[in-house]
Design an enzyme around this catalytic site. Structure first.
Site, mmCIF file in Angstrom:
data_model
loop_
_atom_site.group_PDB
_atom_site.id
_atom_site.type_symbol
_atom_site.label_atom_id
_atom_site.label_comp_id
_atom_site.label_asym_id
_atom_site.label_seq_id
_atom_site.Cartn_x
_atom_site.Cartn_y
_atom_site.Cartn_z
ATOM 1 N N THR A 178 37.534 33.322 36.607
ATOM 2 C CA THR A 178 36.219 33.559 37.204
ATOM 3 C C THR A 178 35.616 34.902 36.820
ATOM 4 O O THR A 178 34.503 35.221 37.238
ATOM 5 C CB THR A 178 36.325 33.477 38.747
ATOM 6 O OG1 THR A 178 37.345 34.380 39.198
ATOM 7 C CG2 THR A 178 36.674 32.065 39.194
ATOM 8 N N GLN A 179 36.341 35.704 36.022
ATOM 9 C CA GLN A 179 35.791 36.991 35.593
ATOM 10 C C GLN A 179 36.549 37.472 34.357
ATOM 11 O O GLN A 179 37.753 37.221 34.232
ATOM 12 C CB GLN A 179 35.907 38.037 36.716
ATOM 13 C CG GLN A 179 35.202 39.348 36.437
ATOM 14 C CD GLN A 179 35.558 40.413 37.458
ATOM 15 O OE1 GLN A 179 36.684 40.905 37.481
ATOM 16 N NE2 GLN A 179 34.620 40.747 38.330
ATOM 17 N N THR A 186 40.129 38.977 34.292
ATOM 18 C CA THR A 186 40.408 39.958 35.344
ATOM 19 C C THR A 186 40.302 39.387 36.754
ATOM 20 O O THR A 186 40.562 40.097 37.724
ATOM 21 C CB THR A 186 39.463 41.171 35.213
ATOM 22 O OG1 THR A 186 38.105 40.718 35.055
ATOM 23 C CG2 THR A 186 39.851 42.032 34.018
ATOM 24 N N SER A 187 39.929 38.122 36.894
ATOM 25 C CA SER A 187 39.967 37.483 38.212
ATOM 26 C C SER A 187 40.039 35.983 37.999
ATOM 27 O O SER A 187 39.466 35.452 37.045
ATOM 28 C CB SER A 187 38.735 37.845 39.046
ATOM 29 O OG SER A 187 38.890 37.372 40.386
ATOM 30 N N SER A 188 40.754 35.310 38.908
ATOM 31 C CA SER A 188 40.955 33.871 38.723
ATOM 32 C C SER A 188 41.423 33.234 40.017
ATOM 33 O O SER A 188 41.776 33.915 40.981
ATOM 34 C CB SER A 188 42.002 33.614 37.634
ATOM 35 O OG SER A 188 43.282 34.014 38.092
#
Length: 392
Positions: free
Chosen positions: A85-86, A106-108
């Site tokens: 997501t990022q 860096t986000s998930s």
């Protein structure tokens, strides 16, 4: 004939996901299964990226209902996969999402197998409190809220935008845990010590705040990792506010490393062709990527990174560099074996070979971790056995 509504399809997919996770053996308890079947993962990943299997650079493609259709998006949301997501700490332009390559996630929303495995390993009971470090999308937070009650869950997220989306998703699903924005490595000062602490980010060593903010007798479940690879999942029992100990549960699981502990951009200086001394070695660079030997090599080289590149004659060499002190090891094919050229204040490949010798001599033995105020050591077999110090 009308199409089934999204809630009906999602409920069926959640049941199928629970069946799949139970079949793997990681989802074992009725309470966590009920959480998986109740929490709508699609609400936490309305848009995401998935990795393709195309050759060449790692590439991710966007998945939204508008791009792939409602049914495919929904089924992907309940797949046992990590959904990104990022990238690189930057927000995605969802007005015109494009395939992304040469980027750093860096986000998930982590693959559900690993999520439920860690939750089962946390060994919670009904009246316990949990501190989560790394809210991410909020999906795992929601599972804990369903299992324990939202008032018993505290979650910390370092990225304000990520935290805001997680809060909105949790609220829309009826969950209102205590959420904080801040440095997860510092925990959540000012809160009562938790019964359990769980981290959904990789760390190079266990932050002192996590030990201090977990009650004596409580458990910490986290993944340790280095700059070359993951060390895996560890579960620690807290003895007091400064001390904890436990064993590695597996060397497989891996999370994105905490942003505050990511490797420096510079790999260090490449050695010139006449630097260092050369000798034969029985080990080639493949040991760095194998599950067991890679684990041992990471312990021996906590500050190093590796990469391969061709030399002037086209021969592919593997470089192992320590940016702190310019130590290096260069592995090059040598007939049917390998040669290593080393230099700097530390002989990196010697350290790897010595660690492998200790590991082989120990025979079948588990690894564990002891955290004290002075140091954190990964040990082999027993706390008094061979050990390697983790970076502070």
């Amino acid at each position: 004939m009308t199409e089934p509504d999204i809630d009906t399809v999602a409920a069926k997919l959640r049941h199928q996901l629970a069946e799949q996770l139970a079949a793997t053996g990681w989802l074992r308890s009725p309470a966590w299964r009920a959480a998986v079947e109740a929490v709508p993962r699609h609400e936490f990943v309305p848009r995401f990226y998935v990795e393709t299997d195309a050759p060449g650079l790692t590439t991710w493609v966007p998945v939204t209902p508008e791009l792939v259709g409602l049914d495919k998006w929904l089924r992907q949301a309940y797949a046992d996969e990590t959904l990104i997501t990022q990238f690189d700490g930057c927000e995605i332009d969802w007005a015109d999402p494009q395939p992304i390559s040469n980027a750093h996630p860096t986000s998930s929303s982590t693959l559900p197998t690993l999520v439920v495995r860690m939750l089962e390993d946390l060994q919670v009971e009904d009246d316990m409190t949990v501190m989560e470090l790394g809210t991410g999308t909020g999906y795992s937070t929601a599972l804990m809220c369903h299992r324990l009650g939202a008032d018993r869950v505290l979650s910390v997220e370092t990225d304000p935008e990520v935290a805001s989306r997680a809060r909105d998703a949790l609220t829309s699903c009826g969950y209102r845990p205590r959420l904080r924005v801040g440095d997860g490595l510092l925990g959540a000062d000012g809160s009562a010590p938790s019964d359990r602490t769980i981290a959904t980010m990789g760390v190079r060593s266990i932050p002192a705040a996590w030990v201090r903010q977990t009650r004596p007798g409580g458990l910490i479940v986290a993944t340790l990792r280095g700059w070359m690879r993951s060390l895996g999942l560890v579960r620690l029992t807290v003895e007091d506010e400064h001390t904890a100990h436990g064993r590695f549960l597996s060397s497989d699981p891996s999370f994105m490393i905490a942003r505050q502990q990511d490797a420096p951009e510079s790999l260090g200086m490449l050695p010139s062709s006449d630097e260092g001394t050369t000798r034969h070695t029985r080990y080639g660079p493949e040991l760095l990527t194998k599950p067991d030997s890679g684990f041992v090599a990471q312990l021996a080289l906590p500050h190093a990174r590796s990469f391969s590149m061709p030399g002037d004659d086209g021969t592919m060499s593997t470089y192992v560099l320590d940016a702190r002190n310019d130590a290096f090891a260069v592995l090059t094919p040598d007939g049917e074996g390998w040669s290593v050229r080393q230099g700097g204040p530390v002989l990196l490949w010697d350290a790897v070979e010595q660690a492998l010798a200790l590991w082989h001599a120990a025979g079948p033995a588990e690894f564990g971790l002891t955290v004290t105020p002075d140091a954190q050591r990964v040990w082999l077999g027993a706390p008094g056995g061979p050990s390697w110090r983790l970076p502070a």
